[in-house]
Design a protein around this motif. Structure first.
Motif, PDB file in Angstrom:
ATOM      1  N   GLY A   1     -53.736  40.856 -67.922  1.00 46.89           N
ATOM      2  CA  GLY A   1     -54.355  40.752 -69.238  1.00 46.89           C
ATOM      3  C   GLY A   1     -53.707  39.743 -70.154  1.00 46.89           C
ATOM      4  N   ALA A   2     -52.527  39.246 -69.790  1.00 51.07           N
ATOM      5  CA  ALA A   2     -51.883  38.207 -70.594  1.00 51.07           C
ATOM      6  C   ALA A   2     -52.637  36.893 -70.421  1.00 51.07           C
ATOM      7  CB  ALA A   2     -50.429  38.048 -70.165  1.00 51.07           C
ATOM      8  N   ARG A   3     -52.429  35.969 -71.345  1.00 46.31           N
ATOM      9  CA  ARG A   3     -53.173  34.711 -71.331  1.00 46.31           C
ATOM     10  C   ARG A   3     -52.237  33.539 -71.047  1.00 46.31           C
ATOM     11  NH1 ARG A   3     -54.587  33.122 -76.122  1.00 46.31           N
ATOM     12  NH2 ARG A   3     -53.100  34.506 -77.159  1.00 46.31           N
ATOM     13  N   LEU A   4     -52.632  32.685 -70.117  1.00 46.55           N
ATOM     14  CA  LEU A   4     -51.909  31.444 -69.889  1.00 46.55           C
ATOM     15  C   LEU A   4     -52.443  30.432 -70.895  1.00 46.55           C
ATOM     16  CD1 LEU A   4     -49.844  29.965 -68.111  1.00 46.55           C
ATOM     17  CD2 LEU A   4     -51.738  29.284 -66.627  1.00 46.55           C
ATOM     18  N   VAL A   5     -51.585  30.016 -71.840  1.00 37.36           N
ATOM     19  CA  VAL A   5     -52.055  29.166 -72.938  1.00 37.36           C
ATOM     20  C   VAL A   5     -51.617  27.717 -72.797  1.00 37.36           C
ATOM     21  CG1 VAL A   5     -52.163  31.084 -74.562  1.00 37.36           C
ATOM     22  CG2 VAL A   5     -50.051  29.759 -74.370  1.00 37.36           C
ATOM     23  N   CYS A   6     -50.663  27.452 -71.916  1.00 37.59           N
ATOM     24  CA  CYS A   6     -50.154  26.090 -71.816  1.00 37.59           C
ATOM     25  C   CYS A   6     -49.429  25.891 -70.490  1.00 37.59           C
ATOM     26  CB  CYS A   6     -49.193  25.802 -72.978  1.00 37.59           C
ATOM     27  SG  CYS A   6     -48.453  24.167 -72.964  1.00 37.59           S
ATOM     28  N   VAL A   7     -49.506  24.677 -69.953  1.00 36.81           N
ATOM     29  CA  VAL A   7     -48.683  24.276 -68.811  1.00 36.81           C
ATOM     30  C   VAL A   7     -47.799  23.127 -69.256  1.00 36.81           C
ATOM     31  CG1 VAL A   7     -48.641  23.381 -66.459  1.00 36.81           C
ATOM     32  CG2 VAL A   7     -50.435  24.978 -67.146  1.00 36.81           C
ATOM     33  N   ALA A   8     -46.496  23.293 -69.100  1.00 35.18           N
ATOM     34  CA  ALA A   8     -45.528  22.245 -69.430  1.00 35.18           C
ATOM     35  C   ALA A   8     -45.047  21.608 -68.133  1.00 35.18           C
ATOM     36  CB  ALA A   8     -44.348  22.812 -70.208  1.00 35.18           C
ATOM     37  N   HIS A   9     -45.094  20.292 -68.059  1.00 36.54           N
ATOM     38  CA  HIS A   9     -44.701  19.574 -66.858  1.00 36.54           C
ATOM     39  C   HIS A   9     -43.411  18.800 -67.100  1.00 36.54           C
ATOM     40  CE1 HIS A   9     -48.719  19.947 -64.880  1.00 36.54           C
ATOM     41  NE2 HIS A   9     -49.145  19.976 -66.131  1.00 36.54           N
ATOM     42  N   ARG A  10     -42.466  18.920 -66.173  1.00 38.29           N
ATOM     43  CA  ARG A  10     -41.335  18.006 -66.182  1.00 38.29           C
ATOM     44  C   ARG A  10     -41.829  16.672 -65.616  1.00 38.29           C
ATOM     45  NH1 ARG A  10     -36.849  17.139 -61.651  1.00 38.29           N
ATOM     46  NH2 ARG A  10     -35.567  15.598 -62.710  1.00 38.29           N
ATOM     47  N   VAL A  11     -41.793  15.637 -66.439  1.00 37.84           N
ATOM     48  CA  VAL A  11     -42.181  14.292 -66.009  1.00 37.84           C
ATOM     49  C   VAL A  11     -40.924  13.431 -66.074  1.00 37.84           C
ATOM     50  CG1 VAL A  11     -43.646  12.291 -66.458  1.00 37.84           C
ATOM     51  CG2 VAL A  11     -44.541  14.607 -66.825  1.00 37.84           C
ATOM     52  N   VAL A  12     -40.563  12.819 -64.969  1.00 42.18           N
ATOM     53  CA  VAL A  12     -39.268  12.156 -64.882  1.00 42.18           C
ATOM     54  C   VAL A  12     -39.173  10.945 -65.794  1.00 42.18           C
ATOM     55  CG1 VAL A  12     -37.776  10.817 -63.334  1.00 42.18           C
ATOM     56  CG2 VAL A  12     -38.693  13.013 -62.597  1.00 42.18           C
TER      57      VAL A  12
ATOM     58  N   PRO B   1     -40.627   7.172 -57.690  1.00 41.70           N
ATOM     59  CA  PRO B   1     -41.645   7.536 -56.695  1.00 41.70           C
ATOM     60  C   PRO B   1     -41.450   8.888 -56.038  1.00 41.70           C
ATOM     61  CG  PRO B   1     -40.143   5.875 -55.807  1.00 41.70           C
ATOM     62  CD  PRO B   1     -39.824   6.013 -57.267  1.00 41.70           C
ATOM     63  N   LEU B   2     -40.251   9.487 -56.142  1.00 35.07           N
ATOM     64  CA  LEU B   2     -40.036  10.802 -55.545  1.00 35.07           C
ATOM     65  C   LEU B   2     -40.574  11.929 -56.418  1.00 35.07           C
ATOM     66  CD1 LEU B   2     -36.424  10.624 -54.027  1.00 35.07           C
ATOM     67  CD2 LEU B   2     -38.615  10.198 -52.919  1.00 35.07           C
ATOM     68  N   HIS B   3     -40.819  11.650 -57.706  1.00 40.01           N
ATOM     69  CA  HIS B   3     -41.215  12.717 -58.620  1.00 40.01           C
ATOM     70  C   HIS B   3     -42.465  12.391 -59.429  1.00 40.01           C
ATOM     71  CE1 HIS B   3     -36.862  13.363 -57.953  1.00 40.01           C
ATOM     72  NE2 HIS B   3     -37.175  14.639 -58.024  1.00 40.01           N
ATOM     73  N   GLN B   4     -42.523  11.210 -60.019  1.00 38.22           N
ATOM     74  CA  GLN B   4     -43.596  10.883 -60.955  1.00 38.22           C
ATOM     75  C   GLN B   4     -45.000  11.101 -60.384  1.00 38.22           C
ATOM     76  OE1 GLN B   4     -42.519   9.986 -63.978  1.00 38.22           O
ATOM     77  NE2 GLN B   4     -44.057   8.766 -65.016  1.00 38.22           N
ATOM     78  N   PRO B   5     -45.319  10.589 -59.196  1.00 38.97           N
ATOM     79  CA  PRO B   5     -46.707  10.740 -58.728  1.00 38.97           C
ATOM     80  C   PRO B   5     -47.114  12.186 -58.494  1.00 38.97           C
ATOM     81  CG  PRO B   5     -45.314   9.843 -56.982  1.00 38.97           C
ATOM     82  CD  PRO B   5     -44.498   9.812 -58.241  1.00 38.97           C
ATOM     83  N   PHE B   6     -46.156  13.031 -58.138  1.00 38.54           N
ATOM     84  CA  PHE B   6     -46.491  14.414 -57.814  1.00 38.54           C
ATOM     85  C   PHE B   6     -46.709  15.242 -59.081  1.00 38.54           C
ATOM     86  CE2 PHE B   6     -44.041  12.461 -54.469  1.00 38.54           C
ATOM     87  CZ  PHE B   6     -44.915  12.596 -53.397  1.00 38.54           C
ATOM     88  N   ALA B   7     -45.911  14.979 -60.108  1.00 41.44           N
ATOM     89  CA  ALA B   7     -46.157  15.622 -61.395  1.00 41.44           C
ATOM     90  C   ALA B   7     -47.518  15.213 -61.943  1.00 41.44           C
ATOM     91  CB  ALA B   7     -45.050  15.249 -62.384  1.00 41.44           C
ATOM     92  N   LEU B   8     -47.851  13.947 -61.816  1.00 40.89           N
ATOM     93  CA  LEU B   8     -49.131  13.460 -62.333  1.00 40.89           C
ATOM     94  C   LEU B   8     -50.302  13.984 -61.510  1.00 40.89           C
ATOM     95  CD1 LEU B   8     -48.187   9.793 -63.307  1.00 40.89           C
ATOM     96  CD2 LEU B   8     -47.987  11.913 -64.632  1.00 40.89           C
ATOM     97  N   ASP B   9     -50.096  14.173 -60.213  1.00 41.92           N
ATOM     98  CA  ASP B   9     -51.143  14.793 -59.388  1.00 41.92           C
ATOM     99  C   ASP B   9     -51.460  16.196 -59.885  1.00 41.92           C
ATOM    100  OD1 ASP B   9     -51.418  12.590 -57.800  1.00 41.92           O
ATOM    101  OD2 ASP B   9     -50.355  13.415 -56.063  1.00 41.92           O
ATOM    102  N   ALA B  10     -50.410  16.933 -60.213  1.00 41.07           N
ATOM    103  CA  ALA B  10     -50.610  18.298 -60.720  1.00 41.07           C
ATOM    104  C   ALA B  10     -51.373  18.284 -62.040  1.00 41.07           C
ATOM    105  CB  ALA B  10     -49.257  18.993 -60.886  1.00 41.07           C
ATOM    106  N   VAL B  11     -51.021  17.344 -62.908  1.00 37.22           N
ATOM    107  CA  VAL B  11     -51.735  17.217 -64.187  1.00 37.22           C
ATOM    108  C   VAL B  11     -53.205  16.918 -63.934  1.00 37.22           C
ATOM    109  CG1 VAL B  11     -51.943  15.865 -66.304  1.00 37.22           C
ATOM    110  CG2 VAL B  11     -49.667  16.431 -65.408  1.00 37.22           C
ATOM    111  N   GLN B  12     -53.466  15.964 -63.042  1.00 32.26           N
ATOM    112  CA  GLN B  12     -54.836  15.554 -62.751  1.00 32.26           C
ATOM    113  C   GLN B  12     -55.663  16.705 -62.197  1.00 32.26           C
ATOM    114  OE1 GLN B  12     -56.183  12.142 -63.213  1.00 32.26           O
ATOM    115  NE2 GLN B  12     -57.859  13.610 -63.257  1.00 32.26           N
ATOM    116  N   ILE B  13     -55.076  17.478 -61.304  1.00 32.62           N
ATOM    117  CA  ILE B  13     -55.783  18.622 -60.719  1.00 32.62           C
ATOM    118  C   ILE B  13     -56.159  19.622 -61.807  1.00 32.62           C
ATOM    119  CG2 ILE B  13     -55.502  20.637 -59.221  1.00 32.62           C
ATOM    120  CD1 ILE B  13     -53.747  18.799 -57.415  1.00 32.62           C
ATOM    121  N   LEU B  14     -55.219  19.901 -62.702  1.00 30.52           N
ATOM    122  CA  LEU B  14     -55.491  20.872 -63.763  1.00 30.52           C
ATOM    123  C   LEU B  14     -56.478  20.328 -64.796  1.00 30.52           C
ATOM    124  CD1 LEU B  14     -51.897  22.297 -64.258  1.00 30.52           C
ATOM    125  CD2 LEU B  14     -53.893  23.535 -63.422  1.00 30.52           C
TER     126      LEU B  14
END
Length: 394
Positions: free
Chosen positions: A84-95, A123-136
């Motif tokens: 019943g709780a609400r997910l109100v935000c996703v915070a991403h660590r972006v390198v 390249p080890l982190h940035q594209p994968f964080a951005l992929d997650a953002v894009q999916i959401l």
């Protein structure tokens, strides 16, 4: 999780893993996650899910889209616990935020496009964080998403620490030293005074030693020098990255050995560091177990320690002395032997360890007569990201 509660999900995405943590939006001062975990081995034959309060579980991910599959699994696991709780935000660590983004930023298609331009620098982190953002953005377009940048904590470095010895026009175009692991160092700056009093506001070096590694010199709890620079390749030797490297080596590999740019990138990001020198593993734990029988494992550890000690010495010179040394991240928090070897070479400062406290990974591991206080502090990048995201939710 309590019903009717607003929650923030923090995602820390790497090339083969996604760490996640859920925090209560109405408890910004509590660093304790309500739930956390990690999907690791994404893209491998045996990906694993580790969740707080549960045993590791072997996963079956979509072989064509394993990263998307892992992210979907995390969202499903979190949703199953909402009650019943609400997910109100996703915070991403972006390198990497480059010279344009140095504060937490709400993510949209424009910001996402800007951040994609920085992928070659991390390249080890940035594209994968951005992929997650894009999916959401595609699947939950109304969900607030916030980028929290690892470079932000170092934004106010003295200009002399930001400069590279290149024509000034390149500095203006963003070719400068940025620094990384900022969320970890920001956490240290927020908690060390409460743990160690006034000394924490003096001349402090924090050693973030994990698969990636860097040092940060703090004075008055502000970053005044750091070992990583323009990209996450600079500074200390790491699990698979070489750290500081003569640029002539890269030119030689390109011109004489005829390696392609992609081959050099793979060499520097994935095949060097502890893994490259040892030929065995990027993990300190594994190399410590094998150094007695394997010469290259011992050489890798010797170089690893030497580079850390050398850079600490350079930072002591910049600070004009040292009041406190803090170890954090996976190796820094858990390897008593690595801490012992580093401190043994810093006795001139003077540093003296309490060997029992060090073996126990105690919060304070220096002996009472040590001139420099030595501490071990578990980092909490996710909580810092959650706190930053709150300003946009409220």
């Amino acid at each position: 999780m309590p019903s009717e509660q607003a929650l923030i999900l923090v995602l820390n995405c790497g090339s083969s893993s996604i760490k996640f943590a859920v925090f209560a939006a109405n408890e910004p001062q509590s660093p304790r996650a309500l739930h956390s975990g990690k999907v690791q081995g994404i893209g491998s034959a045996k990906p694993l899910l580790d969740e707080s309060g549960a045993a590791s579980a072997l996963l079956v991910l979509d072989s064509e889209h394993p990263y998307r599959s892992a992210l979907t699994l995390i969202l499903e696991r979190v949703a199953a616990r909402l009650n019943g709780a609400r997910l109100v935000c996703v915070a991403h660590r972006v390198v990497h935020g480059g010279n344009r983004y140095f504060a937490p930023t709400v993510l949209n298609s424009k910001v996402l496009a800007d951040l994609h331009e920085l992928v070659p620098l991390a390249p080890l982190h940035q594209p994968f964080a951005l992929d997650a953002v894009q999916i959401l953005l595609r699947e939950q377009a109304d969900l607030l998403q916030v980028a929290c940048f690892d470079t932000a904590f170092h934004h106010h470095l003295p200009k002399v620490e930001q400069m590279l010895a290149l024509p000034h026009e390149w500095f203006e175009r963003g070719v400068r030293r940025y620094g990384f692991h900022g969320l970890s160092y920001e956490y240290m700056a927020s908690v060390l005074p409460g743990r160690h009093g006034e000394r924490a506001s003096g001349r402090v070096i924090v050693a973030h030693l994990g698969s990636g590694a860097s040092l940060c010199a703090l004075q008055n709890l502000q970053s005044v020098a750091t070992t990583m620079g323009f990209s996450a390749l600079d500074g200390l030797m790491m699990g698979t990255r070489p750290g500081a490297l003569d640029a002539g080596v890269v030119l030689y590999l390109l011109e004489n050995e005829k390696l392609s740019v992609k081959q050099v990138e793979r060499l520097l990001y994935q095949q060097s560091g502890l893994l490259g020198v040892s030929g065995i593993s990027p993990e300190v734990r594994v190399l410590l177990e094998q150094e007695a029988e394997n010469e290259h494992a011992g050489e890798a550890l010797l170089l690893y320690i030497r580079r850390i000690v050398r850079e600490i010495g350079a930072m002591v010179a910049v600070l004009g002395g040292l009041d406190m040394l803090v170890f954090t991240a996976g190796v820094g928090e858990n390897s008593a032997e690595i801490r012992r070897r580093i401190c043994a070479q810093l006795g001139f400062l003077p540093i003296a360890l309490d060997e029992t406290a060090n073996q126990q990974n105690a919060p304070l591991i220096s002996a009472p007569d040590s001139g420099v206080k030595v501490a071990v502090e578990r980092t909490n990048e996710e909580w810092i990201a959650a706190r930053h995201a709150l300003q946009f939710y409220r």
